[in-house]
Design a protein around this motif. Structure first.
Motif, PDB file in Angstrom:
ATOM      1  N   GLY A 101       0.852  -1.055  -0.056  1.00 33.38           N
ATOM      2  CA  GLY A 101      -0.167   0.038  -0.036  1.00 33.38           C
ATOM      3  C   GLY A 101       0.792   1.173   0.068  1.00 33.38           C
TER       4      GLY A 101
ATOM      5  N   ALA B 134      -0.050  -1.642  -5.544  1.00 33.01           N
ATOM      6  CA  ALA B 134      -0.601  -2.153  -4.185  1.00 33.01           C
ATOM      7  C   ALA B 134      -0.984  -3.674  -4.291  1.00 33.01           C
ATOM      8  CB  ALA B 134      -1.839  -1.278  -3.820  1.00 33.01           C
TER       9      ALA B 134
ATOM     10  N   ARG C 127      -5.636   2.507  -1.758  1.00 27.21           N
ATOM     11  CA  ARG C 127      -4.521   1.806  -1.864  1.00 27.21           C
ATOM     12  C   ARG C 127      -3.591   2.926  -1.884  1.00 27.21           C
ATOM     13  NH1 ARG C 127      -7.976  -1.731  -3.808  1.00 27.21           N
ATOM     14  NH2 ARG C 127      -7.402  -3.975  -4.115  1.00 27.21           N
TER      15      ARG C 127
ATOM     16  N   ARG D 272      -2.565  -0.061   7.841  1.00 29.83           N
ATOM     17  CA  ARG D 272      -1.281   0.422   7.286  1.00 29.83           C
ATOM     18  C   ARG D 272      -0.723   1.516   8.167  1.00 29.83           C
ATOM     19  NH1 ARG D 272      -2.504   2.767   2.107  1.00 29.83           N
ATOM     20  NH2 ARG D 272      -3.725   0.731   1.915  1.00 29.83           N
TER      21      ARG D 272
END
Length: 868
Positions: free
Chosen positions: A501, A574, A624, A711
């Motif tokens: 990502g 991604a 993403r 993330r």
């Protein structure tokens, strides 16, 4: 026979079960098989049997050696972690007149024996008291321990590899011009040389190991000045040989006539230190002389192997082949190439693509390694010679010699194995960079670059230099701290089980976004070389992604990519997999794969860029590449703290200057730490990320938001872990707070914690009625003709007094839900109460003027209540 040391009792013999021969192993780990002379000519079957026995014996000996070496490596790490820093009152140091080096530790013999499982001895006598411990490394990896007790008795760790290993008084410089490295035999000599000159000094631990250590230093520091600090006597010729091999110099200690120490003539630089002081040591080292000619070779220096009635010979002079004529007379040796060693047999993870790992030095004494596929030799070998020549190997010009080069590479017997990998990053518990493999897998792991673009990892300065400059200036600035934490996090995605990502820093010119990219790049390499541009084809991005596997890819200037391809590019990076392409035979070729984090910057967001091409960014693309406002909100662009600089521009120049002077070393140190702790990191990451997500996620957050939050959580935990390792110099919590601030900025730009696609559907539907509700819908209660152009449906007053819109089927599909899946749109509209249903059906039958009863979609007045 094995070029062994004389009079040391340092070889071991193991007889074969049939008693007809055996195998000899010396102190360097070299093996030689022998068989008893039966007095008669052996049959082909007997010779084949002996060959099988010898090969099996060597393979078993190598397996046992690797097993012991692996255990010793674990013991080194266990002991060094439990030991304490050596103190100046240790009797050995007091007797030698030296201070303890920062890399020297000590431990009581009882505790040491408990940790390594046996009581070390020297010449049969057990060590006693407080034991000085010098950790010995080979190619940067722990290999063994040099243990010295209070009486000066020395012992190495059982099974530990020692050949080519060394102990350092302090870490080697990181590829910096103008440095001097000193190499001596013993620990005391190295410390005396270091104290007298301030230069990094290495202990090779034996005179026979000096040349190998010198080669290791030259490979790591091609431009360094190398001085071999020789012991007088037997070690002097070894020192001269080592110096000549790497273009170094030899320093000899000079004593006054009749000098004595402990009743014996002095021999080394520690003796000189005690007798005449540090100035005398420094004077001798500064007067080190070049070796004009190579010393006479010792017996056994050349390695030989029989082939075709003759033999190959490999020595410092190069590779030669000596054959025989038709009468059996020996011909003059034929030069084939400069010295090139066949290190190991290579193959890929599926035991295919076999080859040879070759190693040589060019005329600048820079060491080269190449994992050469054997199939390149099945033609005329020109491709192999071209590659070797381009990297500095000297090859004989005659056809016979060139053909014999191919033969040498193929027939030279070698038992060692190496694993070739086409991707950088994690391979089991080993992290592979372009220059080295960090970690211990029991075999050599070699990166074989299949791409035209070279990896951009490089180093300047030390990890401490980076922490005190780049790290210190980044502190207190959320965007800079976050960018650096992203740089650390890339190598943890595999450990945490997270997908690839990206993060996009969006802001106007001179907002500091490109500065943040360069600061992040300094973790891994020279910023101007490491940062790439978005202006690339899909194939180019695939190649870049593969080269940054398990790491960080940095892409600047998002606006340079074709707006029509921007969304696909975000998906490509991604999703971690390139396009499937056909080979020359038409079969599907394995596509490139990767796992990475990518950091981007630009003046506009992904959705704004795509809108310029008339395309709408969907939620999958936007999550993403998480969009973060580069402006931190303190009125200073990306900065919140200027650390004494007058303006944000001056601050930006300062941190960029620091990043261009100190880079790369902190990334390698980070890899060494996480490789060492990998087995325990998964739980640490899971717990830390879970806590971060719980702290930042609003109640009822959609799955899309949760995915992005994880993330950000990985980045936060990575920065905290780097701080825990002492790499950043930040306060604990700094990285976490920066990640939270950036997540809040992303969430605000994303539009909240709900499902983005659902919000997009509702926004589009409402916008349609706002634009066309008065012009394209016919009033069902009107008693006169209405002129409606391009009619989309009808409207009427509902039972609640609000206006209801009745949309015809084709208008609903082609316009109201344009760009969305109709079923998904209906589901969202029904869930929000915007569509009136007919039982379990989303359409209703309505009697419409001039059309009779038809199926259509009835929108209630609830669409105007509150925000979507």
């Amino acid at each position: 026979m094995l070029d062994d040391r004389s009079g040391k009792g340092d070889a071991a013999i193991k007889l074969f079960p049939d008693g007809a021969g055996g195998i000899v192993c010396n102190w360097k780990g070299e093996t030689h098989t022998f068989f008893a002379d039966s007095g008669r000519k052996l049959s082909n079957a007997e010779r084949a049997k002996r060959k099988r026995i010898a090969e099996q014996a060597k393979a078993e000996a190598e397996a046992e050696r690797q097993k012991l070496a692996s255990r010793a490596t674990s013991q080194v790490m266990t002991v060094t972690q439990a030991a304490t820093k050596a103190t100046a009152d240790h009797p050995y140091l007091v007797r030698k007149g030296i201070a303890p080096s920062g890399l020297l530790v000590e431990m009581a013999i009882e505790r040491l024996a408990e940790l390594i499982g046996y009581h070390p001895k020297a010449s049969g006598e057990p060590l006693s008291g407080r034991i000085l411990i010098a950790p010995v490394s080979i190619k940067g990896q722990p290999a063994t321990l040099e243990m010295i007790d209070e009486d000066g008795r020395k012992s190495a760790l059982y099974g530990g590899a020692k050949t080519g290993g060394y102990w350092c008084t302090n870490p080697l410089p990181k590829k910096v011009d103008g440095v001097t490295v000193l190499i001596g035999e013993g620990v005391a000599t190295a410390i005396s040389a270091h104290e007298a000159t301030g230069h990094t000094a290495l202990a090779a631990l034996s005179c026979g190991n000096l040349e190998r250590v010198a080669h290791a230093v030259r490979a790591k520091l091609p431009t360094a000045e190398i001085v071999i600090c020789a012991d007088l006597g037997n070690g002097q010729s070894d020192a001269e040989r080592a110096a000549h091999a790497v273009g170094g110099r030899v320093a000899l200690p000079t004593f006054t006539d009749g000098a004595q120490i402990d009743g014996k003539p002095p021999t080394d630089f520690n003796d000189l230190h005690k007798l005449a002081g540090a100035d005398a040591v420094r004077t001798c080292i500064e007067g080190a002389a070049e070796v004009k000619a190579p010393p006479p070779a010792k017996p056994g220096d050349a390695e030989t192997q029989s082939y075709g009635g003759g033999r190959f010979e490999v020595s410092k002079r190069g590779v030669f082949y000596t054959g025989t004529d038709k009468d059996g007379n020996e011909k003059p040796p034929m030069f084939i190439c400069s010295k090139m060693a066949v290190i190991a047999k290579t193959r890929d993870a599926k035991s295919g693509a076999w080859g040879r790992l070759l190693e040589w030095q060019d005329d600048d004494r820079v060491t080269h390694r190449w994992a050469m596929p054997l199939d390149l030799l099945q033609g005329d070998g020109a491709d192999v010679r071209r590659e070797l020549a381009s990297m500095g190997l000297t090859i004989a010009p005659t056809k016979a010699a060139r053909d014999m080069l191919s033969t040498y590479v193929q027939v030279w017997k070698i038992n060692a194995r190496a694993r070739c990998v086409e991707r950088l990053g994690w391979h089991g518990g080993v992290y592979v960079t372009a220059d080295e493999s960090i970690g211990n897998s029991g075999e050599i792991v070699v990166f074989q670059n299949a791409h035209a673009i070279e990896p951009a990892l490089s180093q300047a300065g030390t990890a401490d230099d980076w922490r005190q400059s780049v790290g210190a200036l980044a502190a207190g600035n959320t965007r800079m701290v976050f960018a650096l934490s992203v740089a650390f996090a890339g190598a943890l995605a595999d450990v945490a089980g997270e997908d690839s990502g990206g993060f996009h820093l969006r802001g106007g010119s001179s907002s500091g976004k490109s500065t943040a990219l360069k600061v992040a790049a300094s973790v891994w390499g020279e910023p101007s070389a490491y940062v790439r541009m978005w202006r690339a084809t899909a194939n180019g991005l695939e190649g870049l992604a593969a080269l940054h596997n398990d790491g960080l890819l940095i892409l600047d200037e998002l606006s340079q990519i074709d707006p029509k391809e921007a969304g696909d590019a975000a998906y490509l990076l991604a999703n971690g997999q390139g396009k499937v392409r056909a080979s020359r035979t038409g079969a599907a070729r394995q596509s490139a794969r990767w796992r990475l984090l990518f950091l981007s910057a630009g003046e506009e967001s992904l959705s704004a860029l795509m809108a310029r091409a008339g395309k709408r960014a969907n939620a999958g693309q936007e999550i993403r590449l998480a969009d973060i406002e580069a402006d931190a909100g303190a009125g200073m662009g990306a900065f919140e703290q200027l650390h004494g600089h007058g303006t944000p521009a001056e601050m930006a120049l300062a941190i960029k200057d620091a990043a261009t002077r100190h880079y790369g070393a902190v990334g390698i140190e980070w890899l060494r730490r996480i490789v060492e702790d990998r087995s325990s990191l998964a739980d640490f990451l899971h717990n830390g990320m879970a806590q971060f997500v719980a702290d930042v996620l609003p109640a009822g957050a959609a799955g899309q938001v949760q995915r992005v939050a994880r993330r950000f959580a990985l980045v936060a935990v990575a920065g905290e872990l780097a701080t825990h390792y002492g790499l950043t110099g930040w306060q604990q919590g700094e990285s976490e707070q920066a990640a939270k601030a950036c997540f809040a900025a992303w969430l605000d730009a994303f539009g909240g914690a709900g499902n983005r696609e659902e919000r997009a559907i509702l926004d589009q539907v409402r916008a349609f009625f706002e634009a066309h509700g008065a012009s394209r819908f016919e009033d069902m209660s009107a008693d006169h003709d209405q002129r409606i152009i391009n009619r989309a449906g009808f409207y009427r007053t509902g039972v609640d007094g609000g206006r209801e819109y009745i949309v015809l089927q084709e208008s609903f599909k082609r316009e109201v839900c344009q760009g969305f899946d109709a079923k998904a749109a209906i589901k969202t509209l029904v869930a929000n109460g915007w569509l009136e249903r007919d039982g379990d059906k989303s359409q209703r039958r309505e009697r419409l003027p001039g059309m009779g009863r038809v199926r259509c979609y009835v929108f209630s007045s609830r669409m105007w209540e509150g925000e979507s």
